[in-house]
Design a protein around this motif. Structure first.
Motif, mmCIF file in Angstrom:
data_model
loop_
_atom_site.group_PDB
_atom_site.id
_atom_site.type_symbol
_atom_site.label_atom_id
_atom_site.label_comp_id
_atom_site.label_asym_id
_atom_site.label_seq_id
_atom_site.Cartn_x
_atom_site.Cartn_y
_atom_site.Cartn_z
ATOM 1 N N VAL A 20 0.846 -1.201 0.000
ATOM 2 C CA VAL A 20 0.000 0.000 0.000
ATOM 3 C C VAL A 20 0.878 1.246 0.000
ATOM 4 N N ARG A 21 1.944 1.213 0.818
ATOM 5 C CA ARG A 21 2.862 2.362 0.852
ATOM 6 C C ARG A 21 3.509 2.587 -0.508
ATOM 7 N N GLN A 22 3.900 1.500 -1.155
ATOM 8 C CA GLN A 22 4.504 1.626 -2.479
ATOM 9 C C GLN A 22 3.513 2.198 -3.490
ATOM 10 N N GLU A 23 2.263 1.784 -3.415
ATOM 11 C CA GLU A 23 1.236 2.317 -4.309
ATOM 12 C C GLU A 23 1.012 3.801 -4.043
ATOM 13 N N ILE A 24 0.989 4.171 -2.770
ATOM 14 C CA ILE A 24 0.804 5.588 -2.417
ATOM 15 C C ILE A 24 1.985 6.410 -2.930
ATOM 16 N N ARG A 25 3.212 5.879 -2.741
ATOM 17 C CA ARG A 25 4.397 6.586 -3.240
ATOM 18 C C ARG A 25 4.332 6.754 -4.753
ATOM 19 N N ALA A 26 3.913 5.715 -5.434
ATOM 20 C CA ALA A 26 3.815 5.787 -6.892
ATOM 21 C C ALA A 26 2.808 6.852 -7.320
ATOM 22 N N LYS A 27 1.674 6.912 -6.619
ATOM 23 C CA LYS A 27 0.666 7.934 -6.939
ATOM 24 C C LYS A 27 1.213 9.329 -6.676
ATOM 25 N N ILE A 28 1.900 9.502 -5.560
ATOM 26 C CA ILE A 28 2.463 10.815 -5.219
ATOM 27 C C ILE A 28 3.528 11.202 -6.243
ATOM 28 N N ASN A 29 4.394 10.259 -6.612
ATOM 29 C CA ASN A 29 5.416 10.550 -7.613
ATOM 30 C C ASN A 29 4.800 10.946 -8.948
ATOM 31 N N THR A 30 3.704 10.297 -9.310
ATOM 32 C CA THR A 30 3.014 10.647 -10.554
ATOM 33 C C THR A 30 2.443 12.061 -10.466
ATOM 34 N N GLN A 31 1.852 12.408 -9.331
ATOM 35 C CA GLN A 31 1.296 13.752 -9.150
ATOM 36 C C GLN A 31 2.400 14.802 -9.197
ATOM 37 N N VAL A 32 3.532 14.515 -8.554
ATOM 38 C CA VAL A 32 4.663 15.445 -8.574
ATOM 39 C C VAL A 32 5.182 15.604 -9.996
ATOM 40 N N CYS A 33 5.267 14.505 -10.709
ATOM 41 C CA CYS A 33 5.740 14.553 -12.087
ATOM 42 C C CYS A 33 4.789 15.372 -12.960
ATOM 43 N N LYS A 34 3.495 15.194 -12.763
ATOM 44 C CA LYS A 34 2.517 15.987 -13.534
ATOM 45 C C LYS A 34 2.672 17.473 -13.228
ATOM 46 N N ALA A 35 2.922 17.784 -11.965
ATOM 47 C CA ALA A 35 3.137 19.186 -11.595
ATOM 48 C C ALA A 35 4.396 19.719 -12.282
ATOM 49 N N ARG A 36 5.462 18.906 -12.313
ATOM 50 C CA ARG A 36 6.690 19.322 -13.004
ATOM 51 C C ARG A 36 6.440 19.500 -14.488
ATOM 52 N N GLU A 37 5.644 18.626 -15.047
ATOM 53 C CA GLU A 37 5.325 18.735 -16.468
ATOM 54 C C GLU A 37 4.627 20.063 -16.751
ATOM 55 N N ASN A 38 3.701 20.446 -15.891
ATOM 56 C CA ASN A 38 3.017 21.736 -16.055
ATOM 57 C C ASN A 38 3.994 22.893 -15.871
#
Length: 199
Positions: free
Chosen positions: A48-66
């Motif tokens: 679950v922690r790994q899934e949460i980290r993956a989701k957070i990393n994706t959100q951070v990456c999307k923010a960087r993309e913007n």
């Protein structure tokens, strides 16, 4: 009788050991199952922690993309506005030189070199902008190194700013040269008296 007492006591003791160990064995099995359940829960929690980290990393990456897309847009707008401004200044200076200074018989010895330098510096700035656009337009969160892309963007921005500063300096050099030739002899007419100080 002594033998039967010994036999009975041995029998009693062995039955006591058997009875005493049976609940311990059951208790050990329940402890094992409890430990196994906790291990399963911990493993599930880790997943679950790994899934949460993956989701957070994706959100951070999307923010960087913007952020990268916004920086690209702002840098393109800034460079284009700067080009327009510098082109107007350069054109006015060249027109002033050709239409006002040259007819009076005055010339800048290295005028062609200064104009060529201006064009070279403008081309260098345009090339840096094009390189940044080419490299950054393909940015995606699926890329292997999004952090490295952000660092490259910063490097591109510094390169573009340096190129624009050099472009500005080349225009300033042309203005200074034309102004120096245009104002030669203008401030001190030939009949101006000299000032002498009496002590």
């Amino acid at each position: 009788m002594k033998i039967s007492k010994i036999f009975l006591s041995t029998l009693f003791l062995s039955s006591f050991i058997v009875l005493a160990t049976t609940p311990v064995s059951a208790q050990t099995n329940s402890t094992r199952s409890t430990i196994e359940n906790k291990v399963r829960q911990a493993t599930n929690a880790g997943q679950v922690r790994q899934e949460i980290r993956a989701k957070i990393n994706t959100q951070v990456c999307k923010a960087r993309e913007n952020i990268i897309k916004n920086r690209l847009q702002h840098m393109e707008k800034f460079v284009n506005t700067t080009f327009e401004t510098f082109d107007k200044i350069s054109t006015r200076t060249q027109d002033f030189y050709k239409n006002t200074v040259v007819p009076t018989g005055k010339t800048v010895p290295n005028y062609d070199t200064l104009v060529t330098t201006i064009q070279t510096k403008k081309t260098a700035a345009q090339t840096a902008l094009t390189a940044m656009q080419t490299d950054m337009n393909g940015f995606s969160c699926d890329a292997t190194d999004p952090k490295g892309v952000l660092l490259r963007l910063q490097t591109y921005m510094k390169t573009i700013k340096t190129a624009l500063q050099e472009y500005r300096t080349s225009i300033k050099n042309l203005i200074t040269a034309v102004h120096g030739v245009a104002t030669q002899g203008r401030f001190l007419p030939s009949g101006t008296p000299k000032v002498t100080f009496i002590p």
